[in-house]
Design an enzyme around this catalytic site. Structure first.
Site, mmCIF file in Angstrom:
data_model
loop_
_atom_site.group_PDB
_atom_site.id
_atom_site.type_symbol
_atom_site.label_atom_id
_atom_site.label_comp_id
_atom_site.label_asym_id
_atom_site.label_seq_id
_atom_site.Cartn_x
_atom_site.Cartn_y
_atom_site.Cartn_z
ATOM 1 N N ALA A 175 0.767 -1.250 0.000
ATOM 2 C CA ALA A 175 0.000 0.000 0.000
ATOM 3 C C ALA A 175 0.797 1.298 0.000
ATOM 4 O O ALA A 175 0.242 2.349 -0.335
ATOM 5 C CB ALA A 175 -0.955 -0.004 1.188
ATOM 6 N N ALA A 176 2.081 1.287 0.388
ATOM 7 C CA ALA A 176 2.804 2.559 0.510
ATOM 8 C C ALA A 176 3.211 3.098 -0.866
ATOM 9 O O ALA A 176 3.519 2.308 -1.764
ATOM 10 C CB ALA A 176 4.057 2.360 1.362
ATOM 11 N N PRO A 177 3.187 4.414 -1.048
ATOM 12 C CA PRO A 177 2.933 5.460 -0.046
ATOM 13 C C PRO A 177 1.455 5.779 0.203
ATOM 14 O O PRO A 177 1.139 6.568 1.083
ATOM 15 C CB PRO A 177 3.634 6.678 -0.662
ATOM 16 C CG PRO A 177 3.552 6.457 -2.141
ATOM 17 C CD PRO A 177 3.681 4.969 -2.333
ATOM 18 N N LYS A 220 -3.311 4.253 -3.823
ATOM 19 C CA LYS A 220 -4.523 3.433 -3.964
ATOM 20 C C LYS A 220 -5.326 3.449 -2.662
ATOM 21 O O LYS A 220 -6.547 3.511 -2.667
ATOM 22 C CB LYS A 220 -4.182 1.978 -4.327
ATOM 23 C CG LYS A 220 -3.162 1.775 -5.415
ATOM 24 C CD LYS A 220 -3.581 2.263 -6.752
ATOM 25 C CE LYS A 220 -2.467 2.058 -7.769
ATOM 26 N NZ LYS A 220 -1.177 2.710 -7.471
ATOM 27 N N ASP A 254 4.325 -9.204 6.433
ATOM 28 C CA ASP A 254 4.576 -9.959 5.211
ATOM 29 C C ASP A 254 3.226 -10.477 4.693
ATOM 30 O O ASP A 254 2.360 -10.834 5.492
ATOM 31 C CB ASP A 254 5.507 -11.135 5.545
ATOM 32 C CG ASP A 254 5.961 -11.845 4.292
ATOM 33 O OD1 ASP A 254 7.017 -11.460 3.759
ATOM 34 O OD2 ASP A 254 5.246 -12.761 3.832
ATOM 35 N N CYS A 290 3.057 -1.310 -12.600
ATOM 36 C CA CYS A 290 3.345 -0.158 -13.466
ATOM 37 C C CYS A 290 4.406 -0.588 -14.481
ATOM 38 O O CYS A 290 5.395 0.095 -14.689
ATOM 39 C CB CYS A 290 3.746 1.063 -12.663
ATOM 40 S SG CYS A 290 5.121 0.809 -11.571
HETATM 41 N N1 SAM Z 1 -0.012 0.888 -3.880
HETATM 42 C C1 SAM Z 1 0.973 1.917 -3.671
HETATM 43 C C2 SAM Z 1 0.396 3.255 -4.009
HETATM 44 O O1 SAM Z 1 -0.589 3.326 -4.764
HETATM 45 O O2 SAM Z 1 0.886 4.253 -3.493
HETATM 46 C C3 SAM Z 1 2.246 1.643 -4.446
HETATM 47 C C4 SAM Z 1 2.817 0.275 -4.151
HETATM 48 S S1 SAM Z 1 4.378 -0.043 -4.887
HETATM 49 C C5 SAM Z 1 3.973 -0.291 -6.521
HETATM 50 C C6 SAM Z 1 4.698 -1.652 -4.297
HETATM 51 C C7 SAM Z 1 4.929 -1.783 -2.811
HETATM 52 O O3 SAM Z 1 5.180 -3.156 -2.508
HETATM 53 C C8 SAM Z 1 6.100 -0.990 -2.275
HETATM 54 O O4 SAM Z 1 5.691 -0.116 -1.279
HETATM 55 C C9 SAM Z 1 7.049 -2.060 -1.722
HETATM 56 O O5 SAM Z 1 7.699 -1.677 -0.526
HETATM 57 C C10 SAM Z 1 6.115 -3.224 -1.455
HETATM 58 N N2 SAM Z 1 6.822 -4.529 -1.459
HETATM 59 C C11 SAM Z 1 8.104 -4.792 -1.833
HETATM 60 N N3 SAM Z 1 8.383 -6.098 -1.669
HETATM 61 C C12 SAM Z 1 7.260 -6.673 -1.202
HETATM 62 C C13 SAM Z 1 6.937 -8.004 -0.820
HETATM 63 N N4 SAM Z 1 7.818 -8.998 -0.913
HETATM 64 N N5 SAM Z 1 5.692 -8.237 -0.342
HETATM 65 C C14 SAM Z 1 4.789 -7.257 -0.256
HETATM 66 N N6 SAM Z 1 5.036 -5.963 -0.613
HETATM 67 C C15 SAM Z 1 6.259 -5.683 -1.071
#
Ligand code: SAM
Length: 287
Positions: A118-120, A123, A168, A238
């Site tokens: 979800a970060a930052p 969505k 996780d 993306c």
């Molecule tokens: N949904 C966010 C938004 O709209 O602002 C953007 C999300 S970004 C595309 C993908 C996110 O997945 C990152 O924040 C990243 O830290 C996290 N991520 C990285 N490795 C991951 C893992 N193994 N399991 C779950 N999330 C992970």
């Protein structure tokens, strides 16, 4: 400027003419777009706030977002800090449409929704604007430092029906069938962000794509038991390549048990925004 394997892959999947159009758009300037927080401001009031900077509406999010004709200094704007709007890349706002489709099909009050990566908070804040107070959103981000930023953005948005977690994806498996809708905006190779993010270009390689695709499958399989049978998954990246997009959707359908209801790519040069892919899937009963 772009890796040769990436250019070849684009030509293979789009054909030479379309690939050229997208690749030359990727070398241009990105659009700037903002999405209103309907709990704090109307769209009309936000347009008035930006005055002559306010441009066209975002076609697939026309009731909540518009482009800006130039990039202002958002950090100098009190309304930005008050969470009256979110600066969000336009293509990714398509998730709002898929979310409305899932909601309409389920026809249920008080939804339980998971935003797994979800970060930052792009969505997450959009989903909150599409949910009523009786519903619950769990916004999860596995990286603790990014979860802090997510929590700040969620606090600014000003809703009380949301919990921010930093776990996780496997930790959700024990919530069997709990969520009606899940959004997995997966970590990806970021091809669609090449014009905004030079690091994505520098880090790209065919191996990175394959590693990302495998990680996405792991994330999806880990959280899958927590999605209710008949519930919806919105899977997005993306990036443009078929390994992380269509092939992963096929894999979800085949291995996890789902029906693909809709799938769409956004391409710079064709759509006004960055590269984005989103699919709406419905979990089979009994899985
Ligand atoms: N949904 C966010 C938004 O709209 O602002 C953007 C999300 S970004 C595309 C993908 C996110 O997945 C990152 O924040 C990243 O830290 C996290 N991520 C990285 N490795 C991951 C893992 N193994 N399991 C779950 N999330 C992970």
């Amino acid at each position: 400027m772009f890796p040769a394997e990436f250019i070849n892959e684009m030509r293979d999947s789009l054909g030479p003419e379309r690939a050229e159009r997208v690749l030359s758009a990727l070398a241009g300037e990105p659009a700037v777009s903002v999405r209103v927080n309907p709990r704090k401001l109307t769209l009309v009031a936000l347009r008035a706030h930006f005055g002559t900077l306010a441009g066209d509406v975002v076609l697939w999010a026309s009731d909540e977002a518009f482009y800006l004709n130039d990039r202002p200094s958002f950090t100098l704007d009190p309304l930005f800090h008050a969470g009256a709007y979110y600066v969000q890349e336009a293509s990714s706002m398509y998730v709002g449409q898929l979310f409305e489709r899932a909601k309409a099909t389920l026809g249920k009050e008080a939804l339980r929704v998971l935003d797994l990566c979800a970060a930052p908070g792009g969505k997450t804040t959009q989903l909150l604007s599409h949910l009523d107070d009786a519903s619950l959103l769990v916004a999860n981000e596995v990286v603790p430092s990014r979860a802090t930023i997510l929590a700040e953005n969620v606090a600014r948005w000003g809703c009380s029906n949301v919990a921010v977690t930093s776990s996780d994806p496997a930790a959700f498996a024990s919530f069997r069938g709990f969520f009606d809708i899940a959004v997995v905006d997966a970590p990806c190779s970021g091809e669609g962000m090449f014009r905004k993010d030079e690091r994505a270009v520098a880090e790209w390689s065919p191996d990175t794509v394959r590693l990302c695709a495998a990680r996405q499958r792991r994330i999806l399989a880990d959280f899958w038991p927590s999605l209710a049978p008949g519930g919806f998954l919105i899977y997005s990246t993306c990036t443009f390549n078929r390994f992380e997009d269509e092939e992963n959707v096929d894999w979800i359908v085949r291995e996890l048990g789902a029906a693909c209801r809709e799938m769409r790519h956004f391409y710079p040069g064709e759509d006004r925004g960055e590269g984005f892919f989103a699919a709406l899937l419905q979990k089979e009963d009994g899985r």
